[in-house]
Structure formats: C-alpha cells, structure tokens
Design an enzyme around this catalytic site. Structure first.
Site, short mmCIF file in Angstrom:
data_model
loop_
_atom_site.label_atom_id
_atom_site.label_comp_id
_atom_site.label_asym_id
_atom_site.label_seq_id
_atom_site.Cartn_x
_atom_site.Cartn_y
_atom_site.Cartn_z
N ARG A 1 4.09 18.90 0.36
CA ARG A 1 4.71 19.96 -0.44
C ARG A 1 4.06 19.97 -1.82
NH1 ARG A 1 9.95 21.32 1.24
NH2 ARG A 1 9.89 22.89 -0.43
N HIS B 1 -3.55 -4.56 8.13
CA HIS B 1 -3.62 -3.43 9.07
C HIS B 1 -2.64 -3.65 10.20
CE1 HIS B 1 -5.12 0.19 10.98
NE2 HIS B 1 -5.85 0.39 9.89
N ASN C 1 0.86 -1.18 0.00
CA ASN C 1 0.00 0.00 0.00
C ASN C 1 0.90 1.24 0.00
OD1 ASN C 1 -1.62 2.23 0.89
ND2 ASN C 1 -3.13 0.80 1.66
N GLY D 1 1.07 -1.33 4.37
CA GLY D 1 1.44 0.01 3.94
C GLY D 1 2.26 0.76 4.96
N HIS E 1 -4.29 11.70 0.64
CA HIS E 1 -3.04 11.02 0.24
C HIS E 1 -3.13 10.62 -1.23
CE1 HIS E 1 -5.69 7.91 1.82
NE2 HIS E 1 -5.39 8.22 3.07
N HIS F 1 -5.65 3.33 -1.53
CA HIS F 1 -6.92 3.61 -0.86
C HIS F 1 -7.24 5.08 -1.07
CE1 HIS F 1 -9.57 2.93 2.97
NE2 HIS F 1 -10.10 3.84 2.18
N THR G 1 -8.09 6.34 9.97
CA THR G 1 -7.69 5.10 9.32
C THR G 1 -8.80 4.07 9.56
OG1 THR G 1 -5.91 3.47 9.07
CG2 THR G 1 -6.44 4.17 11.32
N GLU H 1 -8.81 -0.05 -2.64
CA GLU H 1 -9.69 -0.22 -1.49
C GLU H 1 -10.36 1.09 -1.11
OE1 GLU H 1 -7.00 -1.88 1.41
OE2 GLU H 1 -6.60 0.08 2.28
#
Length: 266
Positions: A25, A208, A14, A231, A57, A50, A116, A81
C-alpha cells in the site's frame, strides 16, 4: 538504553518482510522502524536488512532510518546483507558517510530478481572477485560475513579472501527438519562446516528458514554459532504473537541451546 550482553548466539531480526507488507500500500504501515524498535526493546541483539536493487521490500531510505534506530541502542548491531556486485557497497558507503552504525556486511550471491537467497558463494570460482570487495567493506569498518553452503572444504578459501565470518545457509536443514533421518544426515555436515570455519579463524553465523521449532536443535548440534539472522518465520510469528513475545520466544530457543551446551561442558 541499557546495553544487552548476548548469549553464545546473538539474535538479529531481519525486517524485510515488514517492508514487503508496507509496500503493498502507500500509507506507510506497518513501519519498519517501529518493528526494529519493538524487536530491540524485546531483547534482540541486532537488526538485519537486505536491500535489493529493485527495492521490492527494504528501500534505500529504510536502510538509513533503521541505522538511526540501532544507533540509539548501545551494544546492538546492524547487519546489511546483499550482493556486493549490485547495490550493497553503495548503500554501505552512504551509511558510513552519514555517521550511522554499520557493524556487519553479509555478502550474498543472489541475482537481481531472485525470489530469495538459495545458495552460497562458490570456491575457487568466486575467490578473485570477492577479494577486492571484501577489502572495500572492511575499509569501511564493517565485519564481513560470506553466505556459504555447509561445505567444510570451502572454509579455508573463505578466510583467504579476507572474510571475518561465514553465514551457513540453513534452508536445506530447515526443509529436512521434520524428517529425523534426513536431519541426522545433514546436521553433521553443518557441524563439520562450522568446525572447519572456526579452524580457519572465522566466526560462524547461520540463517534462512530457522524458526521456533528447529532453532534449538540446530544450535545444539552446531556449537559456536555467533549469530542467527531470522526474518520470515519470526515476522510471521509476530503477526500472531506480537513482536515482543516472538523475540522472547526465539531468545528462549537460543537459551535452551545455551543451557544444553553448558550442561555438556559441566
């Protein structure tokens, strides 16, 4: 590119946290496509993203750019996902419309602004609304995985809505890993959930907060996991070790579990 034949458990990386750092930035670094490429070069079996509605993100263009990267690697998989009642299916339709690869959609019941993912789907509560979106995803040619708590009693219901897989939510295990007694209490529940899913005709993923310390123990205790999606810990490790060494370290964790399973079956 040479196809990679996965072991019993495939590793999907991930890259969300790479995008999170880039978004702090406006100069485009670090590159999520470069991260995906380096992970695939190192032997990762797939890439996961995701995309959330606020694009904090992964951004929409990232989904398509990374799909194009995965397309160049035969045998590797692309997993997207998210919540199917937010933007996930719109993104998936556009990926397919562009002729890009989409192997798996993982449905996660998170809120729009959620920090999350922190729980799985609830059955029977979510069954009726999940059934049509699972059908829509499968009509796109994607495998559907449902993000689930380790509840053995829910696995028949997950299969009944048309899912192909479940992804076991492993944060409670990861949080308990340092406490042997707590770990010993939790792992049988994960094993029972995986066995119930497999008995219902589902394949099993997991993810996770899995990391280099706890991954092998989990896979040894929960046989038959088809894929782990990792991830945060993997990208954090890559800051110190680099992408190639980090991916290889996680593959070694999987190989150690595979070896243990092979010895047990010998």
């Amino acid at each position: 590119m040479t196809p990679v034949h996965p072991p019993r458990t495939a590793l999907s990386v991930n890259v969300n946290k790479v995008a999170l750092l880039r978004n702090s930035r406006h100069i485009g670094i670090p590159s999520v496509t470069r991260a995906a490429t380096l992970c695939l070069q190192a032997g990762a079996h797939g890439i996961t993203v995701h995309p959330r509605p606020d694009e904090r993100h992964i951004r929409w263009h990232d989904v398509f750019d990374i799909a194009a990267v995965v397309q160049a690697w035969p045998g590797r998989e692309y997993n997207i996902e998210g919540n199917p009642f937010h933007n996930l299916l719109d993104v998936a339709r556009e990926v397919v419309a562009r002729g890009l690869p989409l192997h798996q959609l993982t449905f996660v019941p998170d809120d729009v602004g959620q920090f999350t993912s922190d729980h799985g789907w609830r059955f029977p509560d979510d069954a009726e609304r999940l059934r049509p979106v699972v059908a829509q995803a499968r009509a796109l040619g994607a495998r559907v995985s449902l993000f689930m708590d380790p509840d053995p009693q829910a696995m028949d219901a997950a299969a009944a809505v048309g899912a192909d897989r479940v992804e076991l939510y492993t944060e409670p295990y990861a949080a308990a890993w340092a406490d042997p007694a707590a770990r010993a209490r939790l792992l049988p529940r994960y094993r029972a959930a995986a066995q119930a899913a497999q008995a219902a005709g589902l394949q099993v993923n997991a993810g996770h907060d899995l990391n280099r310390d706890n991954l092998t123990d989990f896979l040894r205790a929960v046989p038959g996991v088809a894929e782990v999606s990792i991830g945060h810990a993997l990208i954090a490790d890559a800051l110190e070790l680099g992408y190639a060494a980090t991916v290889q370290a996680y593959l070694a964790c999987i190989a150690a579990a595979d070896a243990a399973a092979g010895e047990a079956g010998a």
